[in-house]
Design an enzyme around this catalytic site. Structure first.
Site: not given
Length: 346
Positions: A256, A307
């Site tokens: 991910h 992020q």
């Protein structure tokens, strides 16, 4: 998708808009040590006593404590001497530092690091990239270089991930019978919480944590006891360095972080290294196939935007990535918890 009849306007919209206040109250109570103090005291305490021991104002502490009562993180009893506060079970178990299931470290990581990236969510949506440059004034081209920008940040991140696996690790490792696999590589295994859970569940196995040299050093020093002989270490970058042969590879919350091209690149290397009959276990939070939920996973995917270079995916999307690398006999297990498991075999 829901209809307007599913919402109680305007109350639901107002609650959604103030959701960040809820998390910040919890983070602040953790950071100030409210839950730790009440656990250590062994008895309910007054607002004045809590404020004095933690070095805060009484007016600020009173409002914080009452908000925690509203969130059911604290309970309050009104006595002749005044209000007395105590932890609820959920805060004793998950919000105190000393609890085996403590989530304190991940709370602090969210509060002090993730929150700053989310401040620039609109910019992330406009640009389609993470926001380390705006949040921390460092290059965003290497997400983990930014994430591991200091030893302190690495420790916070590793401790936070260990907190997650203390609660979720067992669920994903028993999703399939992994006992036939004896030689396991945990790619990007960080602080080793999942590896420790694995050897506890499957005592005849050996797990090697494969991670960057600076991560391995901290794992040895801070997180994995030296007497644990069933866990070993391998320093390297799994994108640029070789991956040794093993029977099972665990990629927990790894794919991910990356776009599809990098996922395919990594899985192809894993497939090449994997022993015939071996496999790869993906541990991820799975989206519904129509991407309508779960809400937690949708929010995690937004966090990947601010992020990292990656996103959350559906089971079908992960299966497609595995098949492209050569893996077959793909099985998917939804645990009903935060993280799910996908197993592919060679």
């Amino acid at each position: 998708m829901g209809s307007t009849e599913d919402l109680d306007y305007p109350q639901d919209i107002l609650q959604y808009s103030s959701g960040f206040l809820v998390s910040k109250v919890m983070f602040t109570a953790c950071e100030l040590g409210v839950f730790d103090l009440l656990l250590e005291s062994g008895e309910p305490l007054s607002m004045d006593a809590i404020a004095a021991r933690l070095g805060t104002s009484t007016t600020g502490m009173e409002r914080l404590l009452d908000a925690c009562v509203g969130l059911k993180l604290l309970a309050v009893e009104l006595t002749q001497e005044g209000a007395l506060y105590r932890n609820t079970d959920i805060s004793n178990i998950y919000l105190t530092k000393s609890s085996p299931k403590s989530q304190y470290h991940i709370m602090m990581y969210y509060s002090n690091t993730v929150y700053l990236c989310w401040h620039y969510l609109a910019d992330a949506v406009r640009e389609g990239r993470n926001q380390y440059e705006r949040a921390f004034h460092i290059s965003s081209k290497d997400p983990f270089g930014a994430m591991y920008r200091s030893e302190e940040e690495m420790l916070k991140f590793m401790a936070g991930q260990n907190s997650v696996w203390s609660v979720c690790g067992r669920d994903v490792l028993v999703a399939f019978n992994l006992s036939p696999f004896k030689q396991i590589y945990d790619l990007g295994g960080g602080g080793g919480a999942l590896a420790r859970e694995y050897v506890s569940l499957y005592p005849n196995s050996m797990v090697t944590i494969y991670d960057l040299p600076k991560v391995i050093q901290l794992a040895k020093e801070q997180f994995v006891p030296s007497e644990e002989r069933r866990i070993t270490f391998h320093e390297g970058d799994f994108f640029s360095d070789s991956i040794p042969e093993a029977e099972l590879y665990i990629l927990s919350k790894i794919l991910h972080d990356w776009d599809d091209d990098k996922c395919r690149q990594l899985l192809a290397k894993v497939y090449k290294a994997c022993k015939p009959g071996g496999g790869v276990l993906l541990v991820e939070s799975l989206l519904n196939e129509d991407k309508s939920g779960p809400l937690e996973t949708q929010l995690y995917s937004m966090n990947m935007l601010v992020q990292t270079e990656g996103k959350e995916r559906t089971a079908a999307e992960y299966s497609k990535l595995l098949e492209a690398a050569g893996f077959g006999e793909i099985q998917v297990k939804r645990t009903g918890k935060l993280y799910d498991a996908v197993l592919g075999r060679k």
